[in-house]
Design a protein around this motif. Structure first.
Motif, PDB file in Angstrom:
ATOM      1  N   LEU A 147      63.788 -32.884   8.281  1.00 54.44           N
ATOM      2  CA  LEU A 147      62.188 -32.915   8.462  1.00 54.44           C
ATOM      3  C   LEU A 147      61.775 -31.829   9.488  1.00 54.44           C
ATOM      4  CD1 LEU A 147      61.770 -36.748   8.097  1.00 54.44           C
ATOM      5  CD2 LEU A 147      61.680 -34.972   6.350  1.00 54.44           C
ATOM      6  N   ALA A 148      62.692 -30.966   9.689  1.00 49.98           N
ATOM      7  CA  ALA A 148      62.444 -30.072  10.891  1.00 49.98           C
ATOM      8  C   ALA A 148      61.848 -28.661  10.210  1.00 49.98           C
ATOM      9  CB  ALA A 148      63.514 -29.282  11.717  1.00 49.98           C
ATOM     10  N   PRO A 149      60.886 -27.988  10.511  1.00 47.50           N
ATOM     11  CA  PRO A 149      60.093 -26.870   9.870  1.00 47.50           C
ATOM     12  C   PRO A 149      61.321 -25.849   9.487  1.00 47.50           C
ATOM     13  CG  PRO A 149      59.036 -27.108  11.930  1.00 47.50           C
ATOM     14  CD  PRO A 149      60.211 -28.150  11.939  1.00 47.50           C
ATOM     15  N   GLU A 150      62.431 -25.807   9.947  1.00 48.84           N
ATOM     16  CA  GLU A 150      63.332 -24.771   9.623  1.00 48.84           C
ATOM     17  C   GLU A 150      64.127 -25.047   8.594  1.00 48.84           C
ATOM     18  OE1 GLU A 150      62.523 -24.674  14.016  1.00 48.84           O
ATOM     19  OE2 GLU A 150      63.308 -26.032  12.683  1.00 48.84           O
ATOM     20  N   ASN A 151      64.043 -26.152   8.025  1.00 41.96           N
ATOM     21  CA  ASN A 151      64.836 -26.710   6.848  1.00 41.96           C
ATOM     22  C   ASN A 151      64.000 -25.834   5.610  1.00 41.96           C
ATOM     23  OD1 ASN A 151      66.600 -27.743   4.855  1.00 41.96           O
ATOM     24  ND2 ASN A 151      65.291 -29.670   4.916  1.00 41.96           N
ATOM     25  N   PRO A 152      64.766 -25.232   4.794  1.00 36.94           N
ATOM     26  CA  PRO A 152      63.878 -24.534   3.681  1.00 36.94           C
ATOM     27  C   PRO A 152      63.638 -25.651   2.555  1.00 36.94           C
ATOM     28  CG  PRO A 152      66.170 -24.028   3.562  1.00 36.94           C
ATOM     29  CD  PRO A 152      65.985 -24.680   4.884  1.00 36.94           C
ATOM     30  N   LEU A 153      62.744 -25.295   1.901  1.00 38.50           N
ATOM     31  CA  LEU A 153      62.280 -25.907   0.700  1.00 38.50           C
ATOM     32  C   LEU A 153      62.255 -24.803  -0.313  1.00 38.50           C
ATOM     33  CD1 LEU A 153      61.334 -28.499  -0.866  1.00 38.50           C
ATOM     34  CD2 LEU A 153      59.062 -27.981  -0.305  1.00 38.50           C
ATOM     35  N   ILE A 154      62.975 -24.999  -1.552  1.00 42.05           N
ATOM     36  CA  ILE A 154      63.540 -24.025  -2.304  1.00 42.05           C
ATOM     37  C   ILE A 154      63.232 -24.444  -3.789  1.00 42.05           C
ATOM     38  CG2 ILE A 154      65.159 -22.481  -3.239  1.00 42.05           C
ATOM     39  CD1 ILE A 154      66.653 -22.969  -0.487  1.00 42.05           C
ATOM     40  N   PHE A 155      62.373 -23.578  -4.368  1.00 40.66           N
ATOM     41  CA  PHE A 155      62.017 -23.689  -5.930  1.00 40.66           C
ATOM     42  C   PHE A 155      62.795 -22.451  -6.824  1.00 40.66           C
ATOM     43  CE2 PHE A 155      58.899 -25.965  -3.567  1.00 40.66           C
ATOM     44  CZ  PHE A 155      58.424 -26.958  -4.526  1.00 40.66           C
ATOM     45  N   ALA A 156      63.535 -22.806  -7.519  1.00 42.09           N
ATOM     46  CA  ALA A 156      64.199 -21.745  -8.270  1.00 42.09           C
ATOM     47  C   ALA A 156      64.117 -21.763  -9.782  1.00 42.09           C
ATOM     48  CB  ALA A 156      65.776 -21.784  -7.831  1.00 42.09           C
ATOM     49  N   THR A 157      64.025 -20.710 -10.629  1.00 44.16           N
ATOM     50  CA  THR A 157      63.967 -20.562 -11.854  1.00 44.16           C
ATOM     51  C   THR A 157      65.568 -20.155 -12.444  1.00 44.16           C
ATOM     52  OG1 THR A 157      63.391 -18.459 -12.145  1.00 44.16           O
ATOM     53  CG2 THR A 157      61.606 -20.349 -11.982  1.00 44.16           C
ATOM     54  N   SER A 158      65.388 -19.931 -13.738  1.00 39.44           N
ATOM     55  CA  SER A 158      66.730 -19.430 -14.440  1.00 39.44           C
ATOM     56  C   SER A 158      66.586 -18.260 -15.502  1.00 39.44           C
ATOM     57  CB  SER A 158      67.554 -20.498 -15.105  1.00 39.44           C
ATOM     58  OG  SER A 158      66.899 -20.764 -16.257  1.00 39.44           O
ATOM     59  N   PRO A 159      67.463 -17.719 -15.825  1.00 39.66           N
ATOM     60  CA  PRO A 159      67.448 -16.566 -16.634  1.00 39.66           C
ATOM     61  C   PRO A 159      66.871 -17.214 -18.046  1.00 39.66           C
ATOM     62  CG  PRO A 159      69.492 -16.262 -15.777  1.00 39.66           C
ATOM     63  CD  PRO A 159      69.116 -17.671 -15.259  1.00 39.66           C
ATOM     64  N   PHE A 160      66.918 -18.234 -18.585  1.00 37.57           N
ATOM     65  CA  PHE A 160      66.712 -18.786 -19.834  1.00 37.57           C
ATOM     66  C   PHE A 160      65.048 -19.053 -19.770  1.00 37.57           C
ATOM     67  CE2 PHE A 160      70.744 -20.342 -21.613  1.00 37.57           C
ATOM     68  CZ  PHE A 160      71.277 -19.251 -21.821  1.00 37.57           C
ATOM     69  N   ILE A 161      64.538 -19.381 -18.933  1.00 47.67           N
ATOM     70  CA  ILE A 161      63.258 -19.743 -18.637  1.00 47.67           C
ATOM     71  C   ILE A 161      62.314 -18.714 -19.246  1.00 47.67           C
ATOM     72  CG2 ILE A 161      61.222 -20.357 -17.167  1.00 47.67           C
ATOM     73  CD1 ILE A 161      63.102 -21.798 -15.280  1.00 47.67           C
ATOM     74  N   GLY A 162      61.514 -19.185 -20.107  1.00 51.31           N
ATOM     75  CA  GLY A 162      60.439 -18.189 -20.847  1.00 51.31           C
ATOM     76  C   GLY A 162      61.148 -17.447 -21.840  1.00 51.31           C
ATOM     77  N   THR A 163      62.237 -17.751 -22.467  1.00 55.81           N
ATOM     78  CA  THR A 163      62.793 -17.064 -23.312  1.00 55.81           C
ATOM     79  C   THR A 163      62.670 -17.716 -24.794  1.00 55.81           C
ATOM     80  OG1 THR A 163      64.845 -17.997 -23.111  1.00 55.81           O
ATOM     81  CG2 THR A 163      64.611 -16.263 -21.917  1.00 55.81           C
ATOM     82  N   GLY A 164      62.052 -18.685 -24.960  1.00 55.48           N
ATOM     83  CA  GLY A 164      62.068 -19.450 -26.252  1.00 55.48           C
ATOM     84  C   GLY A 164      63.310 -20.298 -26.506  1.00 55.48           C
ATOM     85  N   ILE A 165      64.351 -20.410 -25.595  1.00 53.70           N
ATOM     86  CA  ILE A 165      65.406 -21.237 -25.714  1.00 53.70           C
ATOM     87  C   ILE A 165      65.072 -22.670 -25.481  1.00 53.70           C
ATOM     88  CG2 ILE A 165      67.691 -22.087 -24.911  1.00 53.70           C
ATOM     89  CD1 ILE A 165      68.067 -19.073 -24.020  1.00 53.70           C
ATOM     90  N   THR A 166      65.162 -23.615 -26.277  1.00 59.03           N
ATOM     91  CA  THR A 166      64.585 -24.898 -26.395  1.00 59.03           C
ATOM     92  C   THR A 166      64.931 -25.706 -25.199  1.00 59.03           C
ATOM     93  OG1 THR A 166      64.315 -26.857 -27.410  1.00 59.03           O
ATOM     94  CG2 THR A 166      66.270 -26.200 -27.688  1.00 59.03           C
ATOM     95  N   THR A 167      63.943 -26.437 -24.437  1.00 58.35           N
ATOM     96  CA  THR A 167      64.128 -27.306 -23.189  1.00 58.35           C
ATOM     97  C   THR A 167      64.385 -26.522 -21.881  1.00 58.35           C
ATOM     98  OG1 THR A 167      66.759 -27.599 -23.131  1.00 58.35           O
ATOM     99  CG2 THR A 167      65.563 -29.205 -24.709  1.00 58.35           C
TER     100      THR A 167
END
Length: 596
Positions: free
Chosen positions: A53-73
């Protein structure tokens, strides 16, 4: 390399600075994206030993190569941080349009550090970043927050938000987006510690794919297969169908894992909910399966409609001894409104219910204690947790910390591994799953491996040797790591004839990087070793790979001795030493040494 932007964005809330960082092609190939990429960024950005819970702890959001390609799910966003529940890696996934919007910003990931001076809204609009005041959003549900933010900024934005639980530092607070939750391991508490009420993202550009025509054909074929028998259960009844089946075979956790069968199971079964409460069903973004079933309360009170999965159903139903479907639906809706992980909520309340049953002094008036089977006390306690009021302030810490504070022997019925409460599978009769739960890097988790598939099938004899179960558990973990890094749904796994080979073909069509099934299999192993390496750095020891004594009863031969043999075999399969540590030569073989 196609399919990725090759860069991530770091936002420092302390200083307001924003910086772009490259992701070299070789790094993208080795950790794929999603959970793999976010785990690497966590290892690099989290100071060793940092308080979650310290400010230095990173909160990370990440995507992948498949996102937005039309591959289902392929529409999942990975959320990774150091967990305030476990003190180890906390990784969650959530299917939503947020994943597509984030990919459109021109970045493969966001890394957020620091703490805003006041409650804030972080806006990422393509490459532009702004931190806005958000005091007016406090106290609102995640859905209300998203509606307000989009009304102010524009409908093209997608929003991740926390509820009151995240604002008040409930250790298992979740991050909500599009009605879905990145629920487990307390990412919402970390977001709240940074004084971030919400994050809004919008973008206008997706990276190219290497073989558009070939990918379109392959994606259409996979979409067709996603509507076959492998996903029929999810489409027709949803995951709630598990409850009645698990009850019949005696693996439905009941009354805080005191039993594996629930007398009231029929009343809250998926079949009953379908006939008496179901309203409609929905699909996540870019999904052809459509497993999200919605149910409506029918008890004459103010009507609530809620998305309900098996894990919420068991945790707020059989685990707490509650057989009133309306109460379970209202409890699930409360968890969503407050922004809390339903599994840990139900498990922590069930721990308190057993304390009440055993006469343990929790330090609060007895009328605040929840009781097994008492629906009203369940609802009252959930609300108290989300607002940290009365006994809820203790239970907001989760069962492990609550038991440590309470003592009086209550640690014995705090049903967690590494601080993360156990999911809806009683491991007494499921030895491969038992191993998977004990060694999972994020704590007790059925979602970071499909080891239960082994136990529910005839692939292994009930008396199979430890080596065979260890190999199966490790293979299931590596498969899950690949799916979580490609960010495709695990419900899709049974639609492949050869998951690794076919996923590698898709990966090659997207990225242009020639890839084999073996390449992806090794990447899954690499990612799991990376997560384990982070845990070791943060203080993990072999003693953390365990199960609660309650489930080591000898059923199906599951005893302390057998679990020890299973863990020994698992470490050997992984190539680790007897203490579960990773030899340097093994790190080098996996190509991890030069990544860190």
């Amino acid at each position: 390399m196609h399919g990725v932007h090759g860069r991530y964005l770091h936002i420092d809330l302390d200083t307001g600075s924003v910086a772009e960082h490259p992701i070299p092609e070789e790094v993208s190939i080795r950790v794929i994206g999603g959970v793999g990429l976010a785990s690497l960024l966590l290892y690099r950005w989290a100071p060793p030993g940092v308080d979650p819970l310290a400010p230095e702890n990173p909160l990370i959001f990440a995507t992948s190569p498949f996102i937005g390609t039309g591959i289902t799910t392929a529409s999942k966003v990975a959320v990774v941080t150091k967990s305030p529940q476990t003190g180890m890696i906390g990784d969650s996934l959530s299917s939503s349009y947020l994943a597509i919007a984030l990919k459109r910003t021109g970045f493969d990931a966001l890394v957020i550090t620091g703490k805003a001076t006041g409650w804030s809204l972080l806006v990422v609009d393509d490459g532009r970043v702004e931190v806005r005041p958000a005091m007016d959003l406090l106290g609102r549900t995640p859905d209300e927050t998203a509606e307000s933010v989009r009304a102010a900024l524009g409908s093209g934005f997608r929003v991740a938000a926390i509820g009151e639980a995240g604002e008040r530092g409930v250790r298992y607070a979740a991050i909500s987006n599009d009605g879905r939750l990145a629920g487990r391991t307390g990412g919402g508490a970390v977001m709240g510690s940074k004084r971030l009420k919400a994050i809004a993202v919008r973008g206008s550009g997706l990276p190219t794919v290497a073989d558009p025509a070939g990918l379109a054909r392959a994606a259409r074929d996979l979409a067709a297969r996603s509507l076959g028998p492998g996903t029929a259960k999810y489409r027709e009844l949803g995951t709630a169908a598990n409850l009645a089946f698990f009850n019949r075979i005696g693996v439905l956790p009941t009354r805080n894992f005191q039993q594996g069968e629930f007398a009231g199971a029929e009343a809250i079964s998926g079949e009953t909910l379908f006939l008496e409460h179901r309203t409609d069903k929905h699909a996540c973004a870019a999904c052809t399966i459509g497993c999200e079933h919605h149910y409506r309360t029918r008890d004459g009170g103010s009507e609530r409609t809620v998305r309900l999965e098996y894990e919420s159903l068991f945790a707020l139903g059989s685990l707490c001894g509650v057989d009133d479907p309306n109460a379970v639906l209202r409890a699930a809706a409360l968890c969503d409104d407050l922004g809390m992980d339903a599994i840990t909520t139900g498990a922590t309340v069930a721990w308190a219910m057993e304390c009440a049953e055993r006469g343990v002094d929790l330090g609060y008036p007895e009328h605040e204690f929840p009781r097994f089977g008492d629906a009203d006390s369940l609802l009252r306690t959930i609300e108290a947790i989300g607002r940290r009021q009365g006994i809820g302030d203790l239970l907001a810490e989760g069962s492990r910390r609550a038991a440590e504070r309470t003592g009086q022997g209550s640690e014995a019925w705090a049903m967690h591994v590494k601080g993360l409460e156990m999911p809806g599978y009683d491991p007494r009769k499921l030895p491969t799953l038992a191993l998977g739960l004990a060694v999972a890097t994020r704590g007790a988790c059925h979602n970071r491996s499909s080891a239960y598939d082994i136990d529910f099938s005839d692939r292994l004899d009930p008396d199979a040797e430890a080596q065979a179960r260890a190999e199966a558990a490790a293979a299931a973990e590596d498969q899950a790591a690949v799916l979580d890094s490609l960010t495709i749904c695990k419900f899709l796994r049974h639609c492949f004839d050869d998951l690794y080979a076919e996923a590698a073909e898709l990966y090659t069509m997207v990225t242009g990087v020639p890839t084999t099934g073996d390449d992806l299999r090794v990447a899954g192993e690499r990612i799991n070793n990376l997560k384990k390496l982070f845990n070791i750095r943060e203080g993990w020891t072999r003693a953390d790979d365990r199960l609660p004594d309650r489930v080591l009863t000898g059923e199906a031969g599951l005893t302390h001795e057998r679990l020890t043999h299973l863990i020994d075999a698992y470490y050997r399969v992984r190539g680790w030493d007897a203490d579960g540590r990773i030899p340097e030569a093994h790190l080098t073989r996996l190509g991890l040494t030069d990544l860190l």
